[in-house]
Design a protein around this motif. Structure first.
Motif, PDB file in Angstrom:
ATOM      1  N   ARG A 178      39.427  24.992  16.751  1.00  0.00           N
ATOM      2  CA  ARG A 178      39.352  24.231  17.869  1.00  0.00           C
ATOM      3  C   ARG A 178      40.857  24.308  18.422  1.00  0.00           C
ATOM      4  O   ARG A 178      41.581  23.273  19.101  1.00  0.00           O
ATOM      5  N   ASN A 179      41.627  25.159  18.275  1.00  0.00           N
ATOM      6  CA  ASN A 179      42.900  25.472  18.852  1.00  0.00           C
ATOM      7  C   ASN A 179      42.741  26.469  20.052  1.00  0.00           C
ATOM      8  O   ASN A 179      41.844  26.736  20.450  1.00  0.00           O
ATOM      9  N   THR A 180      44.183  26.522  20.615  1.00  0.00           N
ATOM     10  CA  THR A 180      44.101  27.186  22.003  1.00  0.00           C
ATOM     11  C   THR A 180      44.476  28.828  21.870  1.00  0.00           C
ATOM     12  O   THR A 180      44.850  29.450  22.271  1.00  0.00           O
ATOM     13  N   THR A 181      44.367  29.265  20.339  1.00  0.00           N
ATOM     14  CA  THR A 181      44.408  30.722  20.064  1.00  0.00           C
ATOM     15  C   THR A 181      45.421  31.657  20.145  1.00  0.00           C
ATOM     16  O   THR A 181      45.569  32.714  20.516  1.00  0.00           O
ATOM     17  N   ILE A 182      46.765  30.617  20.382  1.00  0.00           N
ATOM     18  CA  ILE A 182      47.937  31.646  20.750  1.00  0.00           C
ATOM     19  C   ILE A 182      48.467  32.052  19.481  1.00  0.00           C
ATOM     20  O   ILE A 182      48.682  31.413  18.461  1.00  0.00           O
ATOM     21  N   VAL A 183      48.910  33.321  19.739  1.00  0.00           N
ATOM     22  CA  VAL A 183      49.540  33.909  18.436  1.00  0.00           C
ATOM     23  C   VAL A 183      51.072  34.290  19.187  1.00  0.00           C
ATOM     24  O   VAL A 183      51.095  35.065  19.829  1.00  0.00           O
TER      25      VAL A 183
ATOM     26  N   VAL B 258      38.943  40.873  15.646  1.00  0.00           N
ATOM     27  CA  VAL B 258      39.465  39.437  15.867  1.00  0.00           C
ATOM     28  C   VAL B 258      40.007  39.305  17.340  1.00  0.00           C
ATOM     29  O   VAL B 258      40.565  38.131  17.733  1.00  0.00           O
ATOM     30  N   MET B 259      39.870  40.252  18.180  1.00  0.00           N
ATOM     31  CA  MET B 259      40.239  40.186  19.568  1.00  0.00           C
ATOM     32  C   MET B 259      41.685  39.880  19.540  1.00  0.00           C
ATOM     33  O   MET B 259      41.959  39.008  20.515  1.00  0.00           O
ATOM     34  N   PHE B 260      42.395  40.621  18.829  1.00  0.00           N
ATOM     35  CA  PHE B 260      43.944  40.011  19.031  1.00  0.00           C
ATOM     36  C   PHE B 260      44.560  40.746  20.403  1.00  0.00           C
ATOM     37  O   PHE B 260      44.379  42.025  20.209  1.00  0.00           O
ATOM     38  N   SER B 261      44.854  40.101  21.341  1.00  0.00           N
ATOM     39  CA  SER B 261      45.246  40.531  22.914  1.00  0.00           C
ATOM     40  C   SER B 261      46.569  40.108  22.897  1.00  0.00           C
ATOM     41  O   SER B 261      47.036  39.250  23.249  1.00  0.00           O
ATOM     42  N   GLN B 262      47.608  41.318  22.869  1.00  0.00           N
ATOM     43  CA  GLN B 262      48.963  41.051  22.885  1.00  0.00           C
ATOM     44  C   GLN B 262      49.455  41.199  24.491  1.00  0.00           C
ATOM     45  O   GLN B 262      49.955  42.025  24.898  1.00  0.00           O
ATOM     46  N   ARG B 263      49.190  40.058  25.051  1.00  0.00           N
ATOM     47  CA  ARG B 263      49.315  40.010  26.540  1.00  0.00           C
ATOM     48  C   ARG B 263      50.500  39.266  26.716  1.00  0.00           C
ATOM     49  O   ARG B 263      50.832  39.056  28.062  1.00  0.00           O
TER      50      ARG B 263
ATOM     51  N   PRO C 130      56.746  39.659  24.427  1.00  0.00           N
ATOM     52  CA  PRO C 130      55.563  40.882  24.901  1.00  0.00           C
ATOM     53  C   PRO C 130      54.530  40.830  23.835  1.00  0.00           C
ATOM     54  O   PRO C 130      53.324  40.988  24.016  1.00  0.00           O
ATOM     55  N   ARG C 131      54.960  40.756  22.642  1.00  0.00           N
ATOM     56  CA  ARG C 131      53.787  41.041  21.485  1.00  0.00           C
ATOM     57  C   ARG C 131      53.181  39.797  21.237  1.00  0.00           C
ATOM     58  O   ARG C 131      52.098  39.820  20.625  1.00  0.00           O
ATOM     59  N   GLY C 132      53.342  38.680  21.746  1.00  0.00           N
ATOM     60  CA  GLY C 132      52.811  37.666  21.694  1.00  0.00           C
ATOM     61  C   GLY C 132      51.334  37.641  22.337  1.00  0.00           C
ATOM     62  O   GLY C 132      51.129  38.428  23.477  1.00  0.00           O
ATOM     63  N   GLY C 133      50.359  36.722  22.134  1.00  0.00           N
ATOM     64  CA  GLY C 133      49.182  36.625  22.848  1.00  0.00           C
ATOM     65  C   GLY C 133      48.144  35.945  22.252  1.00  0.00           C
ATOM     66  O   GLY C 133      48.503  34.678  21.992  1.00  0.00           O
ATOM     67  N   THR C 134      46.885  36.420  22.360  1.00  0.00           N
ATOM     68  CA  THR C 134      45.932  35.457  21.981  1.00  0.00           C
ATOM     69  C   THR C 134      44.972  36.044  20.746  1.00  0.00           C
ATOM     70  O   THR C 134      45.065  37.648  20.721  1.00  0.00           O
ATOM     71  N   ALA C 135      44.152  35.577  20.116  1.00  0.00           N
ATOM     72  CA  ALA C 135      42.964  36.058  19.127  1.00  0.00           C
ATOM     73  C   ALA C 135      41.700  35.231  19.207  1.00  0.00           C
ATOM     74  O   ALA C 135      42.065  33.983  19.715  1.00  0.00           O
ATOM     75  N   ARG C 136      40.778  35.764  19.164  1.00  0.00           N
ATOM     76  CA  ARG C 136      39.496  34.859  19.100  1.00  0.00           C
ATOM     77  C   ARG C 136      39.275  34.111  17.750  1.00  0.00           C
ATOM     78  O   ARG C 136      39.177  34.541  17.003  1.00  0.00           O
ATOM     79  N   HIS C 137      39.777  32.867  18.074  1.00  0.00           N
ATOM     80  CA  HIS C 137      39.848  31.911  16.859  1.00  0.00           C
ATOM     81  C   HIS C 137      38.545  31.942  15.867  1.00  0.00           C
ATOM     82  O   HIS C 137      38.905  32.091  14.567  1.00  0.00           O
ATOM     83  N   ASP C 138      37.527  31.767  16.200  1.00  0.00           N
ATOM     84  CA  ASP C 138      36.151  31.921  15.290  1.00  0.00           C
ATOM     85  C   ASP C 138      36.105  33.137  14.663  1.00  0.00           C
ATOM     86  O   ASP C 138      36.001  33.112  13.462  1.00  0.00           O
ATOM     87  N   ALA C 139      36.521  34.105  15.158  1.00  0.00           N
ATOM     88  CA  ALA C 139      36.307  35.489  14.588  1.00  0.00           C
ATOM     89  C   ALA C 139      37.302  35.761  13.456  1.00  0.00           C
ATOM     90  O   ALA C 139      36.980  36.456  12.408  1.00  0.00           O
TER      91      ALA C 139
ATOM     92  N   HIS D 149      54.680  19.174  28.909  1.00  0.00           N
ATOM     93  CA  HIS D 149      53.956  19.967  27.988  1.00  0.00           C
ATOM     94  C   HIS D 149      52.724  20.524  28.480  1.00  0.00           C
ATOM     95  O   HIS D 149      51.791  19.710  28.765  1.00  0.00           O
ATOM     96  N   PHE D 150      52.688  21.526  28.729  1.00  0.00           N
ATOM     97  CA  PHE D 150      51.579  22.300  29.262  1.00  0.00           C
ATOM     98  C   PHE D 150      51.586  23.882  28.723  1.00  0.00           C
ATOM     99  O   PHE D 150      52.601  24.551  29.081  1.00  0.00           O
ATOM    100  N   TYR D 151      50.622  24.424  28.527  1.00  0.00           N
ATOM    101  CA  TYR D 151      50.530  25.908  28.248  1.00  0.00           C
ATOM    102  C   TYR D 151      49.017  26.430  28.759  1.00  0.00           C
ATOM    103  O   TYR D 151      48.159  25.724  28.568  1.00  0.00           O
ATOM    104  N   LEU D 152      49.049  27.653  29.102  1.00  0.00           N
ATOM    105  CA  LEU D 152      47.816  27.867  29.651  1.00  0.00           C
ATOM    106  C   LEU D 152      47.637  29.506  29.469  1.00  0.00           C
ATOM    107  O   LEU D 152      48.400  30.414  29.204  1.00  0.00           O
ATOM    108  N   SER D 153      46.226  30.069  28.834  1.00  0.00           N
ATOM    109  CA  SER D 153      45.859  31.316  29.028  1.00  0.00           C
ATOM    110  C   SER D 153      44.491  31.471  29.297  1.00  0.00           C
ATOM    111  O   SER D 153      43.839  30.533  29.626  1.00  0.00           O
ATOM    112  N   GLN D 154      43.869  32.769  29.749  1.00  0.00           N
ATOM    113  CA  GLN D 154      42.731  32.720  29.861  1.00  0.00           C
ATOM    114  C   GLN D 154      42.011  33.345  28.809  1.00  0.00           C
ATOM    115  O   GLN D 154      42.242  34.565  28.516  1.00  0.00           O
ATOM    116  N   SER D 155      40.481  32.827  28.411  1.00  0.00           N
ATOM    117  CA  SER D 155      39.998  33.766  27.347  1.00  0.00           C
ATOM    118  C   SER D 155      39.185  34.933  27.861  1.00  0.00           C
ATOM    119  O   SER D 155      39.001  34.891  29.071  1.00  0.00           O
TER     120      SER D 155
END
Lengths: 418, 1010, 96, 202
Positions: free
Chosen positions: A75-80, A111-116, A177-186, A281-287
């Motif tokens: 239930r998190n926002t998947t940011i790494v 786990v769809m680690f996406s360094q976006r 630049p190396r930060g990003g998101t991952a598919r949390h459930d995966a 406080h706001f942060y945004l990404s697109q799954s």
């Protein structure tokens, strides 16, 4: 168990998907284990995985009261990211980042680690200076960081509000630049499958209800599926740490708070990075599915309820439109809350506890997801060696009485402010 | 209008709620059509024979209009254009307006010819969760992701700004009734008659709910007559507020119902000054949830074809909109709604070619009516497959028992362009569930109904599984009355509950999935929007994703814009069958707000753009703007950064020139700056000094009346909280100043300690930040200027020494004068009542003109204080102790104060902690950037040991003649005279710096005391 | 919204208040500087999964500190008073 | 000396408040009437809790108006009016015609904390048909005529600004006391919210 690959995928597709196996077994609990990990979220599963993989300890059980990954992992926002300033945090999160970079391979599970790229916006000279200090510290710690001025930010993310109407203008930003998101459930599923393949027993629907103690040791855990003996025991239960600790008469520097997360209706690609607003406080990404995933601040009061209130929702949405005006007509699809184990300085606690064979992994505040592999790695080390790894030596529980506070946000011993 | 009629071949010439006298032109995918007022986009498209309206999420399969309400999974369009564009809008809820523009989504190049339809052919490879098992190799996920993201998503959004306004409103009610169907109307009526304050909230343009879609009667008259008269009575009641086009989308703590009122969405554009939408938060004492129910689809091979439609929706289109959703219909339902549908469709002039009922045996009078009309009824049968591509062409039916025995049944083909299908109804328990309510399974209706109420809510009518009209009315009348009475309102005699003439209905047959023909690989869609099939559910189960939450996350079941309104329970039913459990044992996923998606703008309301947060203005704000000030944000405040001359452009050069000009003026003549933003706290009472003693690190008992003292406060954990001066202006009266940023927190800190920890102290605090305008006059000429302003005062060093405080009149109004200095110059701060601030400011400048007095902004102020090594929030950054800032000796050991205890911990007390120092470039010219890190060796490889950092810098210090900075350096006091490196790897810079005292200008303080 | 019954202002939405924290922590005034009571006071918490005594500051109201008993599992407010008030658990059992 | 200039007490809304009709032109006239009450005196007096009744008596003796000891009550018709703002704490307010703080300092015992807030508060008067609705846009408290009665006041947040809202009559007429630095913000928010009803600024 079969490896996942494009070949196995084709083979199965042609035979009607009849030969896919369970991703992890569903074993009955054994009478005892060398190590019992309480909590089948990302951290508990990663700990079991690295105990088995790195330390060769395979007689391990992970006890999960509900379904795997049903807490903050799911239930998190998947940011790494590993864009921390304080050394003890920076080295730890960077270790985690390095593990992320190879995690899909290591687990044979995408786990769809996406360094976006993760971009933090600054809205004043003072904030730019603070970002510079953090970015410079990151660089000196061998972590990637770039300081962007307003023009560079505009080139990278042209859709932010650069108009004179903006209440808090954008001065620049700090980019990892190396930060990003991952598919949390995966992450939970991949770790569960990985640990299971190394012999770890993952026991779901098994709630810990009490402990059997002898002297300063825990002999066994009492669960909804019977008593399970343990050589060593590790807690990785995030927001429920205080509750479990209270069953052992322990008080911790932790309060449970609710943090909300939000997702919009799915859209074609619109936002390519992770962007955070610096004047609210706001942060945004697109799954990858297309939903805009966003979050904000805590609801600011203790809570074990996995839902939040409208005041914070309004606050987050205001921040969102302030940062990206085009969000206005897009629609919020769903929002929910997670229970955060907020430590009193905003940094995690991983290490030994006052009880001989009990180890603690808690205090993640809202930064737990990105720590998942790193947390498991150092926690496994701490349990296996009965000694913290240098990477988590600074994250010890006794830092509060010793005065070695790790206050990344510099807001003091007020959990809601971190 | 004849033209409208010609263009609407599927329109019935009579009946319905549409206004045939008001045709409305609209366009879909660029093609023009005509509908009527009262239509939705969906009904208007159907009237025009448009069946293909969208493409599915994953396989890009052709999809049509499936429902007539908020549950719509398929008919999502991109509505309007430009800044008003709205992707993913449900055609079933868009009220038609003149000039409406809509486009289909998720297709290229066109709806009928979609290249991505190739996904459908490859569907065996794109099964649930396939992406977890591949795309792990070179060149990495981020590469593949690019293509996956483009294929995924639904509607297209652009970065354009929204021209419309949003509003927010609070409401308070005794009773909130959600839903104005029969139960809700009845409840609002009895509650309203009691005099209770009632909000009745309904998502449609007009109340009635399902009554609008059915051909039922109340008291022998059309049911809508009853609705109209009830509505008329409600509208007469001042204590009843009816919100139309308003969706109660969330149930929050404190019985707060969040509502989105779509004020102008049914109009081409909002009227002048009117908002597009209004978000309500309504606080209720009691909540009656009359939210109705949603029809479940049946899951069979090809159930997603355009032309397959929920039976209840088919009735809605025929009865409410006077539209024939097809010409030749087949009805397939597991309950008596199938017969009701057949009757209604036949009445609408649609040829009903069969009612397929998986049940066997007699089901009651409705079936008899259907048979009596000569419609073919096939009992014990199912639809096993559909035919057609862009639209339904026909269905195959077969005997269910034969199929279940494992044998290959005979199939019969029935050509048709409409298949009305229904699997029973599920109560809308969403709002009930938002507050952690746990729905329970009711096998009689094969659905979840509300369990125990955790809040002050009560579900009524179809929302709790009472589907008959009579039950809904009875539930509503009773609940409205009982709720009002429970709140102390009197309702008098029980109202007569009107009678209905419903026919008895038989039990439904649970059919979570319709068996497929042996050997056929057809797809049976459980979730139409996200393309989740029954086989996907089974695959997830076989791989161990057996929790409903895992199922949802692994297959994306219920993750679409409809949040699984039509799919969840079927999916869970299929899972339960695969696991050999009952649906009640697998449970449901958690319903999350909002009930239907809500525009993000509606949460922000008017708090957008420059109104995102309040702006705080000082009393001299307008003067600054009129005199060339470049303003900058300081928290919520706006403060002058520097002042440009009349004809100066706002360029970088001009800025530096202005800053230099102001800095020099202060050091050489005089400057005046607006310091009204500082926090100011009035402290009165005999224990005032004791309070100060407890909150500041230094002693306050000896401060004389007429004197000020600098103080530092700590947090309880020993970290510096704030600094400032406090003056004693009377025996028991003190005036505290705080920094701008900490004004609020310090006030709260004092209030908390006084009220909770030290209630015995006889002292009161009051914020006077807004009462006083404050201005600092600094520079060698400041005494002369002050003398002109206050001729009555003795301003000599003896008469008014440093840290002295005087009260005097400036002209006719009172002023407080403090001889304090942040710049290190001879300086005074003058405070006057805020309403006189601008006048006093102008007076100072008028008087000071001949002394060279100029206004200076924050930039100059910053340089001046760095020259003196004075700290601000850049140094008091929430991590440093008093000792780190060089205030170790100020910490009194003779008394106790907040933060003293934890300051003694080893980590806080370590002499090696970074401590405040000055830093000067060794070459005397290179600028040092704030945020630089101090290191021993600039060339060391990472991780590089850090000695501290540069906190504040001035690239130019016209008074010192070289760049200056201050920062915190490990073991600082012992390193004065050493050189270290200030590195800024973000820009590849390294500057060798000399460590100095923080104070590099007028070290002896001759100017200050001059 | 949480609705907190401020002893002076009456029932108000929680957005008018600032959450301070655990009300059971008593400042150990007078304890020696090295007394562990200080670390306990500042850092450790019971963090119960149920009724919780806590302080809220009515900053957008009367600016008084309000003591609140709230079930932090359900957000149900069970009582409110002044800081020195004793707020007992209500007689009826709280909803789980 | 240009004392005459200095004497001019400047409102925080000087130059901002534009008299005239704004927004929708409604057939039944503007729904909101808005004026500023200036110059105005506002003095906070605060007693130790156990002396509140004594202070109330002293206040009555000094001003001729008996302050209420009941929370949220306002008393007096205007010269002065006394608004309860906390336990043992009141605001004494009136149109500026004397140095109210000095007068009260002279008239009240010295166990009372007296703080002049005349310049710290901007006072807006709102009246008209849609006043309660307008206030409900920016405030979570119940504005209904049956809940917010004449001669009661509330300290609350209005459009995120701390305010004291004093209901002068059920008609409705409300006086709103806002911190001076927030006055322009509040005015803009009120005007923005009032445009759909029509707003007449006097």
């Amino acid at each position: 168990m079969a490896e996942y690959s494009v070949f196995s995928l084709i083979k199965n597709a042609l035979n009607g998907h009849k030969s896919w196996q369970r991703a992890w077994r569903d074993p009955e609990p054994k009478p005892s284990y060398d190590v019992v990990i309480v909590g089948g979220g990302g951290h508990g599963l990663a700990t079991a995985f690295y105990l088995a993989k790195v330390h060769g300890i395979r007689n391990v059980a992970v006890l999960e009261k509900g379904w795997l990954g049903g807490g903050n992992t799911g239930r998190n926002t998947t940011i790494v990211r590993s864009n921390y300033m304080l050394d003890d945090n920076a080295h730890f999160y960077e270790k985690s980042m390095k593990l992320w970079e190879n995690l899909s391979h290591e687990l044979n599970f995408n786990v769809m680690f996406s360094q976006r790229g993760v971009l933090n916006l600054a809205h004043s000279d003072g904030q730019m200076d603070r970002f510079a200090r953090r970015g410079n510290s990151m660089r000196l710690n061998g972590i990637d960081a770039e300081l962007l001025d307003r023009k560079e930010v505009k080139r990278m993310v042209p859709y932010l509000n650069y108009s004179d109407e903006a209440r808090f203008p954008i001065y620049g930003g700090l980019l990892q630049p190396r930060g990003g998101t991952a598919r949390h459930d995966a992450v939970a599923w991949g770790l569960a499958r990985g640990a299971d393949r190394l012999g770890v027993d993952i026991i779901q629907n098994c709630e810990v209800t009490g402990f059997k103690r002898t002297g300063n040791r825990i002999e066994a855990v009492e669960t909804s599926r019977g008593t399970i003996g343990c050589g060593k025991i590790g807690f990785a239960v995030a927001g429920n740490t205080g509750y479990l600790a209270s069953k052992l008469g322990m008080k911790l520097p932790i309060e449970s708070h609710v943090l909300q997360a939000f997702v919009s209706e799915p859209l074609k690609p619109l936002i390519d990075h992770v962007v955070t607003y610096g004047a609210g406080h706001f942060y945004l990404s697109q799954s990858d599915k297309g939903g805009l995933v966003f979050g904000g601040d805590l609801d600011m009061y203790n809570s074990y309820a996995q839902r939040g209130n409208m005041e914070t929702i309004d606050h987050v949405m205001r921040g969102g439109i302030a940062m990206v005006p085009s969000l206005s007509r897009l629609r919020l699809l769903r929002h929910w809350g997670g229970v955060m184990d907020m430590s009193m300085d905003g940094s995690p606690i991983i290490g030994k506890s006052p009880i001989d064979n009990l180890y603690l992994n808690c205090g993640w505040c809202y930064g737990g997801f990105k720590a998942t592999p790193g947390s498991g790695w150092v926690f496994a080390h701490t349990i296996a060696e009965d000694e913290p790894h240098p990477l988590n030596a600074g994250l010890r529980l006794d830092r509060f009485e010793r005065g070695h506070i790790l206050d990344e946000e510099a807001t003091g011993p007020v959990p809601g402010h971190h | 209008m004849i033209r409208g009629k010609e263009q609407q071949p599927f329109r019935i010439s009579e009946g319905g709620e549409i206004e045939r006298t008001r045709p409305l032109a609209f366009s879909f995918d660029g093609k023009s059509y005509t509908g009527y007022e009262g239509d939705t986009l969906a009904s208007a498209l159907l009237a025009n024979g448009v069946k293909l309206v969208g493409r599915s999420f994953k396989y890009h399969r052709p999809r049509g209009i499936y429902s007539a309400g908020p549950e719509e999974p398929n008919a999502l369009v991109n509505l309007r254009s430009g800044g008003r564009q709205e992707p993913n809008t449900r055609a079933t809820q868009i009220e038609l307006f003149a000039g409406l523009e809509a486009k289909s989504q998720n297709r290229w190049p066109s709806l009928a010819l979609d290249v991505m339809g190739v996904n459908d052919l490859a569907s065996r490879f794109l099964f649930a969760g396939f992406y977890y098992k591949t795309f792990m190799g070179i060149p990495g996920w981020h590469f593949y992701e690019h293509f996956i993201r483009k294929a995924a998503g639904m509607g297209t959004a652009e970065h354009v700004s929204d021209p419309d306004l949003y509003d927010k409103m609070h409401g308070h009610a005794d009773i909130v009734v959600v839903g104005a169907g029969p139960a809700g109307l009845a409840a609002a009526l009895t509650a309203g008659r009691s005099g209770a304050r009632v909000f009745l909230i309904d998502e449609n343009d007009k109340p009635g709910g399902r009554l609008r879609s059915e051909r039922e009667t109340i008291d022998g008259k059309p049911a809508m007559d009853w609705a109209a008269s009830t509505l008329a009575e409600l509208e007469e009641m001042e204590n009843v507020t009816l919100l139309r086009r308003a969706t109660a989308f969330g149930y929050y703590d404190g019985d707060t119902i969040a509502v989105l009122e779509r004020v102008s969405d049914h109009l081409p554009v909002p009227a002048p000054f009117q908002v597009r939408q209004r978000r309500w938060l309504i606080h209720a004492k009691k909540v009656l949830l009359a939210t109705g129910s949603t029809e479940r689809p049946l899951v069979f091979d090809g159930n997603d074809r355009p032309g397959v439609m929920l039976a209840g929706a088919a009735r809605t289109y025929a009865n409410r909109f006077a539209v024939r959703p097809g010409k030749h219909a087949v009805v397939f339902a597991n309950n008596d709604d199938g017969y009701r549908t057949a009757l209604d469709l036949a009445e609408a002039g649609i040829e009903v070619r069969g009612v397929i009922d998986p049940r066997t045996g007699g089901q009651g009078p409705l079936k008899e009516d259907v048979i009596a009309q000569g419609i073919d009824v096939v009992s014990g049968a199912i639809v096993v497959r559909t035919h057609g591509y862009l639209g339904l062409a026909g269905v195959d039916i077969a005997d269910l028992a034969t199929l279940q025995s494992g044998a290959m049944p005979e199939t019969r083909y029935i050509p048709c362009d409409l298949l009305a299908t229904g699997g029973g109804w599920s109560p809308n328990v969403h709002l009930y569930s938002h507050q952690s309510g746990k729905p329970v399974y009711d096998p009689a209706i094969a659905a979840f109904v509300p369990g125990e109420s955790r809040m002050n809510d009560r579900s009524i009518g179809a929302a709790r599984g009472r589907f008959s009209l009579g039950d809904c009315l009875a539930d509503g009348y009773t609940a409205g009355q009982e709720s009002a009475e429970a709140l102390g309102f009197t309702t008098g005699a029980v109202a007569d509950i009107p009678s209905t003439d419903e026919q008895a209905t038989g039990p439904l047959k649970i059919l979570w999935q319709v068996p497929a023909l042996p050997g056929r690989k057809g797809r049976r869609f459980v979730d139409l929007q996200d393309d989740v099939t029954a086989d996907d559910v089974k695959l997830a189960q076989s791989e161990g994703y057996v929790s409903v939450e895992h199922l949802k996350r692994y297959t994306t079941l219920g993750m679409g814009t409809d949040q699984g309104k039509t799919s969840n329970i079927n999916g869970h039913g299929v899972l339960a069958e695969a696991r050999g459990l009952d649906v009640s044992e697998v449970g449901t996923t958690t319903f999350r707000p909002p009930y239907t998606p809500v525009a993000i703008g509606a949460f922000a309301g008017r708090e957008v753009g420059r109104h995102q947060n309040p702006v705080r203005r000082t009393p001299m704000h307008d003067w600054h703007l009129a005199h060339g000030a470049q303003m900058m944000e300081a928290g919520l405040w706006m403060r002058p950064q520097y002042y440009l001359g009349k004809d100066e452009p706002n360029s970088r050069e001009a800025m530096f020139k202005a800053i230099e000009r102001e800095t020099l003026a202060v050091r050489n003549a005089g400057g005046i700056s607006d310091v009204s933003t500082l926090g100011k706290i009035d402290i009165q009472g005999p224990d005032a000094a004791e309070l100060l003693n407890r909150v500041y690190i230094n002693g306050w008992k000896t401060l004389a009346v007429g004197k000020a003292r600098y103080g530092v406060m700590l947090r309880e954990d020993g970290v510096a909280l704030d600094d400032g001066t406090t003056s004693r202006i009377g025996e028991n009266h003190y005036y505290m100043t705080t920094t701008t940023a900490e004004a609020g927190p310090v006030m709260e800190h004092l209030e908390l300690h006084l009220q909770v920890h030290w209630p015995d102290l006889d002292v009161k605090v009051a914020s006077v930040s807004d009462e006083w305008a404050a201005m600092a006059i600094a520079g060698p000429n400041s005494r002369a200027i002050l003398q002109d302003l206050f001729p009555q005062l003795d301003l000599s060093n003896e008469g008014f020494p440093f840290m002295g405080v005087r009260e005097a009149k400036l002209g006719t109004f009172p002023a407080r004068i403090f001889r304090i200095s942040f710049s290190g110059e001879l300086a005074y701060e003058i405070a006057v009542p805020a309403g006189y601030g601008e006048a006093a400011w102008e007076r100072c400048l008028a008087v000071g003109e001949s002394h060279g007095l100029v206004p200076y902004g924050l930039e100059a102020l910053n340089i001046l204080r760095i020259e003196k090594g004075h700290v601000t929030v850049a140094e008091i950054d929430g991590r440093v102790s008093a000792a780190d800032l060089g205030f170790g000796k100020m910490m009194s050991s003779k008394k106790r104060f907040v933060g003293d205890a934890l300051s003694t911990r080893e980590g806080m007390d370590d002499p090696g902690r970074p401590t405040l120092v000055g830093l000067t470039p060794v070459d005397g010219t290179t600028r040092i950037r704030a945020g630089s890190i101090l290191v021993e060796d600039p060339k060391a490889p990472p991780p590089v040991p850090k000695l501290g950092h540069v906190s504040s810098t001035a690239p130019i210090s016209p008074n010192v003649g070289h760049p200056i900075s201050i920062g915190l350096l490990k073991d600082g006091p012992n390193r004065i005279g050493d050189t270290v490196w200030a590195v800024f790897p973000l820009k590849g810079e390294a500057v060798q710096v000399k460590v100095t005292s923080p104070n590099v200008f007028d070290v002896e303080g001759a100017r200050l005391h001059g | 919204m949480l609705y907190i019954d401020c002893p002076y202002c009456g029932k108000r939405a929680h957005e008018e208040f600032t959450y301070i924290g655990d009300a059971t922590k008593k400042r150990p005034d007078g304890a020696e500087k090295n007394d562990p009571a200080w670390v306990d006071y500042v850092y450790t918490r019971d963090n119960p999964r149920g009724p919780h005594l806590e302080l809220w500051h009515h900053g957008l109201g009367c600016r008084e500190v309000v003591k609140v008993l709230r079930n932090i599992l359900t957000h149900e407010i069970l009582g409110a008073g002044r800081p020195a008030d004793d707020i007992p658990l209500p007689e009826t059992e709280t909803k789980p | 000396m240009a004392d005459a200039v200095i004497l001019a007490r400047r409102s925080a809304l000087a130059g901002i408040l534009q008299p005239g009709d704004h927004g929708a032109n409604r057939f039944d006239g503007p729904g909101i009437h808005l004026t500023e009450r200036t110059p105005f005196s506002v003095v906070q007096i605060e007693a130790r809790a156990d002396t509140a009744p004594a202070l109330a008596d002293a206040l009555e003796a000094a001003t001729g108006t008996a302050p209420s000891l009941t929370p949220n009550q306002s008393a007096g018709t205007g010269r002065p009016r006394i608004l309860g703002t906390g336990t043992g704490r009141w605001l004494v307010v009136e149109p500026e015609h004397r140095d109210l703080a000095a007068y009260l300092r002279g008239a009240l015992p010295d166990t009372v904390a007296i703080t002049d807030l005349s310049h710290a508060r901007t006072v807006l008067r709102l009246s008209g048909r849609d006043t309660r609705t307008l206030l409900a846009k920016g405030c979570a408290i119940d504005m209904h005529a049956s809940a917010f009665l004449a001669d009661t006041s509330r300290m609350t947040g209005l459009f995120h600004a701390a305010c004291l809202i004093d209901c002068r009559s059920a008609e409705p007429v409300f006086d709103i006391y806002v911190h001076r630095s927030y006055a322009v913000h509040l005015f803009e928010a009120l005007l923005d919210g009032a445009l759909e009803y029509g707003c007449r600024i006097a």
